[in-house]
Design a protein around this motif. Structure first.
Motif, PDB file in Angstrom:
ATOM      1  N   ALA A   1       2.609   5.974  -2.697  1.00  0.00           N
ATOM      2  CA  ALA A   1       3.660   6.993  -2.768  1.00  0.00           C
ATOM      3  C   ALA A   1       4.360   7.022  -4.112  1.00  0.00           C
ATOM      4  O   ALA A   1       4.577   8.088  -4.682  1.00  0.00           O
ATOM      5  CB  ALA A   1       4.683   6.750  -1.664  1.00  0.00           C
ATOM      6  N   SER A   2       4.712   5.854  -4.644  1.00  0.00           N
ATOM      7  CA  SER A   2       5.560   5.806  -5.832  1.00  0.00           C
ATOM      8  C   SER A   2       4.818   5.410  -7.096  1.00  0.00           C
ATOM      9  O   SER A   2       4.889   6.099  -8.111  1.00  0.00           O
ATOM     10  CB  SER A   2       6.716   4.826  -5.586  1.00  0.00           C
ATOM     11  OG  SER A   2       7.532   4.708  -6.718  1.00  0.00           O
ATOM     12  N   LEU A   3       4.097   4.314  -7.046  1.00  0.00           N
ATOM     13  CA  LEU A   3       3.491   3.767  -8.259  1.00  0.00           C
ATOM     14  C   LEU A   3       2.465   4.720  -8.873  1.00  0.00           C
ATOM     15  O   LEU A   3       2.373   4.839 -10.099  1.00  0.00           O
ATOM     16  CB  LEU A   3       2.841   2.418  -7.943  1.00  0.00           C
ATOM     17  CG  LEU A   3       2.320   1.614  -9.140  1.00  0.00           C
ATOM     18  CD1 LEU A   3       3.445   1.301 -10.108  1.00  0.00           C
ATOM     19  CD2 LEU A   3       1.652   0.324  -8.662  1.00  0.00           C
ATOM     20  N   PHE A   4       1.710   5.426  -8.020  1.00  0.00           N
ATOM     21  CA  PHE A   4       0.674   6.333  -8.538  1.00  0.00           C
ATOM     22  C   PHE A   4       0.857   7.774  -8.067  1.00  0.00           C
ATOM     23  O   PHE A   4       0.791   8.702  -8.866  1.00  0.00           O
ATOM     24  CB  PHE A   4      -0.718   5.823  -8.138  1.00  0.00           C
ATOM     25  CG  PHE A   4      -1.098   4.554  -8.815  1.00  0.00           C
ATOM     26  CD1 PHE A   4      -1.616   4.570 -10.097  1.00  0.00           C
ATOM     27  CD2 PHE A   4      -0.922   3.335  -8.181  1.00  0.00           C
ATOM     28  CE1 PHE A   4      -1.964   3.393 -10.746  1.00  0.00           C
ATOM     29  CE2 PHE A   4      -1.264   2.155  -8.820  1.00  0.00           C
ATOM     30  CZ  PHE A   4      -1.779   2.182 -10.108  1.00  0.00           C
TER      31      PHE A   4
ATOM     32  N   ALA B   1      -5.901   0.456  -3.096  1.00  0.00           N
ATOM     33  CA  ALA B   1      -6.019   1.665  -2.265  1.00  0.00           C
ATOM     34  C   ALA B   1      -4.958   2.683  -2.640  1.00  0.00           C
ATOM     35  O   ALA B   1      -5.212   3.903  -2.667  1.00  0.00           O
ATOM     36  CB  ALA B   1      -5.896   1.294  -0.792  1.00  0.00           C
ATOM     37  N   GLY B   2      -3.741   2.216  -2.955  1.00  0.00           N
ATOM     38  CA  GLY B   2      -2.688   3.116  -3.391  1.00  0.00           C
ATOM     39  C   GLY B   2      -3.034   3.802  -4.697  1.00  0.00           C
ATOM     40  O   GLY B   2      -2.768   5.002  -4.876  1.00  0.00           O
ATOM     41  N   ALA B   3      -3.634   3.040  -5.631  1.00  0.00           N
ATOM     42  CA  ALA B   3      -4.050   3.634  -6.903  1.00  0.00           C
ATOM     43  C   ALA B   3      -5.122   4.694  -6.687  1.00  0.00           C
ATOM     44  O   ALA B   3      -5.053   5.797  -7.249  1.00  0.00           O
ATOM     45  CB  ALA B   3      -4.570   2.532  -7.830  1.00  0.00           C
ATOM     46  N   LEU B   4      -6.099   4.372  -5.878  1.00  0.00           N
ATOM     47  CA  LEU B   4      -7.192   5.312  -5.626  1.00  0.00           C
ATOM     48  C   LEU B   4      -6.685   6.566  -4.925  1.00  0.00           C
ATOM     49  O   LEU B   4      -7.045   7.694  -5.301  1.00  0.00           O
ATOM     50  CB  LEU B   4      -8.262   4.619  -4.781  1.00  0.00           C
ATOM     51  CG  LEU B   4      -9.528   5.422  -4.472  1.00  0.00           C
ATOM     52  CD1 LEU B   4     -10.207   5.876  -5.760  1.00  0.00           C
ATOM     53  CD2 LEU B   4     -10.486   4.589  -3.636  1.00  0.00           C
ATOM     54  N   ALA B   5      -5.834   6.407  -3.926  1.00  0.00           N
ATOM     55  CA  ALA B   5      -5.298   7.556  -3.195  1.00  0.00           C
ATOM     56  C   ALA B   5      -4.402   8.404  -4.084  1.00  0.00           C
ATOM     57  O   ALA B   5      -4.439   9.645  -4.032  1.00  0.00           O
ATOM     58  CB  ALA B   5      -4.532   7.078  -1.964  1.00  0.00           C
TER      59      ALA B   5
ATOM     60  N   GLY C   1       0.806  12.370   0.629  1.00  0.00           N
ATOM     61  CA  GLY C   1      -0.591  12.228   1.029  1.00  0.00           C
ATOM     62  C   GLY C   1      -1.166  10.884   0.626  1.00  0.00           C
ATOM     63  O   GLY C   1      -1.909  10.255   1.390  1.00  0.00           O
ATOM     64  N   ALA C   2      -0.822  10.425  -0.580  1.00  0.00           N
ATOM     65  CA  ALA C   2      -1.317   9.120  -1.044  1.00  0.00           C
ATOM     66  C   ALA C   2      -0.764   7.990  -0.197  1.00  0.00           C
ATOM     67  O   ALA C   2      -1.464   7.005   0.078  1.00  0.00           O
ATOM     68  CB  ALA C   2      -0.949   8.914  -2.510  1.00  0.00           C
ATOM     69  N   LEU C   3       0.506   8.123   0.231  1.00  0.00           N
ATOM     70  CA  LEU C   3       1.096   7.105   1.097  1.00  0.00           C
ATOM     71  C   LEU C   3       0.305   6.983   2.395  1.00  0.00           C
ATOM     72  O   LEU C   3      -0.051   5.878   2.823  1.00  0.00           O
ATOM     73  CB  LEU C   3       2.557   7.462   1.386  1.00  0.00           C
ATOM     74  CG  LEU C   3       3.376   6.481   2.232  1.00  0.00           C
ATOM     75  CD1 LEU C   3       4.843   6.553   1.840  1.00  0.00           C
ATOM     76  CD2 LEU C   3       3.256   6.788   3.730  1.00  0.00           C
TER      77      LEU C   3
ATOM     78  N   ALA D   1       0.827  -1.211   0.000  1.00  0.00           N
ATOM     79  CA  ALA D   1       0.000   0.000   0.000  1.00  0.00           C
ATOM     80  C   ALA D   1       0.859   1.258   0.000  1.00  0.00           C
ATOM     81  O   ALA D   1       0.580   2.221  -0.729  1.00  0.00           O
ATOM     82  CB  ALA D   1      -0.928  -0.002   1.217  1.00  0.00           C
ATOM     83  N   ALA D   2       1.921   1.258   0.819  1.00  0.00           N
ATOM     84  CA  ALA D   2       2.803   2.429   0.884  1.00  0.00           C
ATOM     85  C   ALA D   2       3.482   2.666  -0.453  1.00  0.00           C
ATOM     86  O   ALA D   2       3.569   3.812  -0.934  1.00  0.00           O
ATOM     87  CB  ALA D   2       3.836   2.229   1.989  1.00  0.00           C
ATOM     88  N   TRP D   3       3.977   1.603  -1.083  1.00  0.00           N
ATOM     89  CA  TRP D   3       4.651   1.739  -2.379  1.00  0.00           C
ATOM     90  C   TRP D   3       3.680   2.194  -3.465  1.00  0.00           C
ATOM     91  O   TRP D   3       3.981   3.094  -4.251  1.00  0.00           O
ATOM     92  CB  TRP D   3       5.288   0.412  -2.768  1.00  0.00           C
ATOM     93  CG  TRP D   3       5.786   0.384  -4.173  1.00  0.00           C
ATOM     94  CD1 TRP D   3       6.802   1.147  -4.691  1.00  0.00           C
ATOM     95  CD2 TRP D   3       5.298  -0.431  -5.236  1.00  0.00           C
ATOM     96  NE1 TRP D   3       6.969   0.845  -6.025  1.00  0.00           N
ATOM     97  CE2 TRP D   3       6.063  -0.115  -6.383  1.00  0.00           C
ATOM     98  CE3 TRP D   3       4.305  -1.404  -5.331  1.00  0.00           C
ATOM     99  CZ2 TRP D   3       5.862  -0.744  -7.605  1.00  0.00           C
ATOM    100  CZ3 TRP D   3       4.096  -2.025  -6.543  1.00  0.00           C
ATOM    101  CH2 TRP D   3       4.855  -1.700  -7.672  1.00  0.00           C
TER     102      TRP D   3
END
Length: 341
Positions: free
Chosen positions: A109-112, A197-201, A210-212, A104-106
């Motif tokens: 923060a990074s992927l999206f 969740a990471g993609a959505l954030a 903030g997304a992280l 989720a953190a990756w």
């Protein structure tokens, strides 16, 4: 004219797959450090679990047999092997259950998040890659890697745990909150939810930090909700014992327990103990208690609980992915309007 028409159609069809392959290569190159770190973590955990399954457990089991013989007479046993196995098996369990949060953190923060923040995503959309295809590849490739890697870790952990149950009496039981998830597909499902969740954030906030934070909060929320709902996802088994026992007898994962009264009612357990004690016997007489009860899940309920919880998390994952696609469509549609202004 005829030759141009016939050769133009295959060229267009060839261009699309090549664009997708180029996007896959781009994703792998952009996130190579994270992929290397993930591969390193996977390798370390795999080696640790294999070591726990083999040499570490053999040494601990031998030490446990020595300890059994020492109970009635003074002798020595390899205490260090027992403590080493206990500590490192706990570390491995914690590490496996933390994988979804790392994903989720990756992803956030990074992927999206970072790609939206720096404009890398919009650059990709201008190079023959539609936003929908961009998001599909960005989700599908990591999802395949996360599913494969997490599944292997879960299978290795479950294999190690099963072997420890018949050899080391102090090994954690199946109902332990961390062991329960580290041994089953709920960990894989929560890891996939962390990715979604990471993609959505990342799409919603367009900021990596903030997304992280938001992706971690969403993943922790789902993990906590599963823990609270888990005992109620399958019908428990009621066990009734006499007041001569020290309390209710649970079969594994406890849902509810307490006292049964003569009129069929249920009361909270006062934790007094057996009615062989005069004080407890008088207390139970005042309460009209007839016995202890425990509503709990035996080990035979492990897989039904796992699959129901996994299905719920995967449904939430699908909802998060659908929301991300709709949000992306809305953002892409709003971009031309903002440009005209």
């Amino acid at each position: 004219m005829t030759e141009l028409a016939t050769t133009g159609t295959p060229a267009a069809s060839v261009r699309r797959p090549s664009a997708s392959r180029g996007l896959v290569r781009t994703v792998l190159l952009l996130h190579r450090p994270a992929l290397c770190a993930g591969a390193g973590l996977f390798a370390v955990l795999t080696v640790l679990l294999l070591w726990l399954h083999g040499p570490a457990m053999d040494a601990a089991a031998t030490a446990w047999r020595q300890y059994d013989h020492c109970r009635e007479s003074a002798c020595t046993y390899d205490q260090d092997s027992l403590l080493t196995f206990k500590s490192f098996s706990q570390y491995a369990t914690i590490a496996v259950t933390l994988v979804p949060f790392l994903v989720a953190a990756w992803a956030g923060a990074s992927l999206f998040g970072r790609e939206m923040e720096t404009g890398t995503a919009r650059l990709s959309w201008t190079q023959s890659v539609s936003p929908a295809r961009w998001l599909t590849v960005k989700l599908a490739l990591p999802a395949a890697l996360v599913t494969a890697g997490t599944s292997v870790l879960v299978l290795l952990h479950q294999r190690t745990w099963r072997r420890s149950q018949s050899r080391i009496d102090t090994a954690k039981g199946w109902a332990d909150p961390l062991v329960f998830h580290a041994n089953g597909p709920t960990t894989v499902a929560i890891a996939l939810f962390g990715l979604a969740a990471g993609a959505l954030a990342g799409l919603a906030l367009r900021r990596s930090l903030g997304a992280l934070v938001v992706s971690l909060m969403l993943t922790a929320g789902v993990r906590g909700a599963v823990a609270l709902a888990l005992p109620h996802l399958w019908s428990p088994v009621r066990t009734v014992t006499s007041l001569h026992h020290n309390g209710p007898t649970s079969l594994g994962l406890t849902v509810d327990e307490g006292l049964l009264t003569s009129n069929g009612g249920r009361l909270a357990d006062p934790y007094c103990g057996s009615d062989l004690s005069t004080r407890c016997r008088e207390l139970y007489a005042k309460l009209h208690a007839t016995g202890f009860y425990s509503d709990s899940h035996p080990y035979s309920h492990y897989w039904p609980l796992q699959w129901v919880a996994t299905g719920i998390v995967l449904a939430l994952t699908a909802l998060a992915v659908l929301t991300a696609f709709r949000l992306l469509t809305r953002q892409v549609g709003a971009a031309p309007k903002e440009a005209r202004r």
